[in-house]
Design a protein around this motif. Sequence first.
Motif, PDB file in Angstrom:
ATOM      1  N   GLY A   1       0.859  -1.100  -0.101  1.00 32.80           N
ATOM      2  CA  GLY A   1       0.077   0.017  -0.047  1.00 32.80           C
ATOM      3  C   GLY A   1       0.936   1.282   0.022  1.00 32.80           C
ATOM      4  O   GLY A   1       0.595   2.176  -0.540  1.00 32.80           O
ATOM      5  N   ALA A   2       1.880   1.117   0.630  1.00 34.11           N
ATOM      6  CA  ALA A   2       2.757   2.456   0.832  1.00 34.11           C
ATOM      7  C   ALA A   2       3.455   2.724  -0.636  1.00 34.11           C
ATOM      8  O   ALA A   2       3.592   3.755  -1.253  1.00 34.11           O
ATOM      9  N   VAL A   3       4.173   1.449  -1.157  1.00 39.84           N
ATOM     10  CA  VAL A   3       4.514   1.709  -2.290  1.00 39.84           C
ATOM     11  C   VAL A   3       3.530   2.207  -3.483  1.00 39.84           C
ATOM     12  O   VAL A   3       3.979   3.163  -4.413  1.00 39.84           O
ATOM     13  N   THR A   4       2.387   1.633  -3.524  1.00 38.03           N
ATOM     14  CA  THR A   4       1.178   1.995  -4.516  1.00 38.03           C
ATOM     15  C   THR A   4       1.014   3.642  -4.236  1.00 38.03           C
ATOM     16  O   THR A   4       0.991   4.335  -4.988  1.00 38.03           O
ATOM     17  N   ALA A   5       0.973   3.973  -2.955  1.00 45.74           N
ATOM     18  CA  ALA A   5       0.449   5.348  -2.611  1.00 45.74           C
ATOM     19  C   ALA A   5       1.618   6.354  -3.231  1.00 45.74           C
ATOM     20  O   ALA A   5       1.368   7.308  -3.757  1.00 45.74           O
ATOM     21  N   MET A   6       2.867   5.850  -3.100  1.00 43.66           N
ATOM     22  CA  MET A   6       3.941   6.763  -3.677  1.00 43.66           C
ATOM     23  C   MET A   6       4.036   6.648  -5.012  1.00 43.66           C
ATOM     24  O   MET A   6       4.303   7.797  -5.631  1.00 43.66           O
ATOM     25  N   SER A   7       3.741   5.489  -5.570  1.00 43.90           N
ATOM     26  CA  SER A   7       3.593   5.726  -7.307  1.00 43.90           C
ATOM     27  C   SER A   7       2.624   6.638  -7.849  1.00 43.90           C
ATOM     28  O   SER A   7       2.559   7.178  -8.744  1.00 43.90           O
ATOM     29  N   ARG A   8       1.460   6.877  -7.158  1.00 41.53           N
ATOM     30  CA  ARG A   8       0.305   7.240  -7.469  1.00 41.53           C
ATOM     31  C   ARG A   8       0.687   8.776  -7.294  1.00 41.53           C
ATOM     32  O   ARG A   8       0.345   9.715  -7.947  1.00 41.53           O
ATOM     33  N   ARG A   9       1.538   9.148  -6.305  1.00 47.56           N
ATOM     34  CA  ARG A   9       1.841  10.657  -6.124  1.00 47.56           C
ATOM     35  C   ARG A   9       3.190  10.955  -7.177  1.00 47.56           C
ATOM     36  O   ARG A   9       3.419  12.226  -7.218  1.00 47.56           O
ATOM     37  N   GLY A  10       3.565  10.033  -7.779  1.00 49.68           N
ATOM     38  CA  GLY A  10       4.600  10.371  -9.125  1.00 49.68           C
ATOM     39  C   GLY A  10       5.953  10.402  -8.408  1.00 49.68           C
ATOM     40  O   GLY A  10       6.813  11.216  -8.970  1.00 49.68           O
ATOM     41  N   ARG A  11       6.340   9.758  -7.412  1.00 45.98           N
ATOM     42  CA  ARG A  11       7.768   9.853  -7.094  1.00 45.98           C
ATOM     43  C   ARG A  11       8.195   8.650  -6.472  1.00 45.98           C
ATOM     44  O   ARG A  11       7.402   7.764  -6.129  1.00 45.98           O
ATOM     45  N   SER A  12       9.639   8.555  -6.488  1.00 44.04           N
ATOM     46  CA  SER A  12      10.179   7.091  -6.219  1.00 44.04           C
ATOM     47  C   SER A  12      10.530   7.040  -4.779  1.00 44.04           C
ATOM     48  O   SER A  12      10.424   7.965  -4.145  1.00 44.04           O
ATOM     49  N   ALA A  13      10.785   5.939  -4.198  1.00 41.22           N
ATOM     50  CA  ALA A  13      11.024   5.666  -2.745  1.00 41.22           C
ATOM     51  C   ALA A  13      12.287   6.463  -2.119  1.00 41.22           C
ATOM     52  O   ALA A  13      12.234   6.901  -1.102  1.00 41.22           O
TER      53      ALA A  13
END
Length: 75
Positions: free
Chosen positions: A54-66
């Motif tokens: 869920g955290a990785v998906t949320a970051m990818s939706r915001r358009g930034r990498s980890a």
Amino acid sequence: MKKHRLDVYSLLTGALFTVVAVVYLVASLNDRAVNARIVLPVTFIVLGTAGLAGAVTAMSRRGRSAGEPPADSTD
């Protein structure tokens, strides 16, 4: 009524706890024992994996990498 987005993590958590409860219920009705040394760690592993996904998906939706800092960072 206002529509809202589906919260997959909450849905998965509720479903997982329901499954665990049903496993214990069925085991008690059939005079069986459930080994909590297996059930509890598996439950936490599934919840942790779902949280990370869920955290990785949320970051990818915001358009930034980890590795990137947030856009409003003032360094």
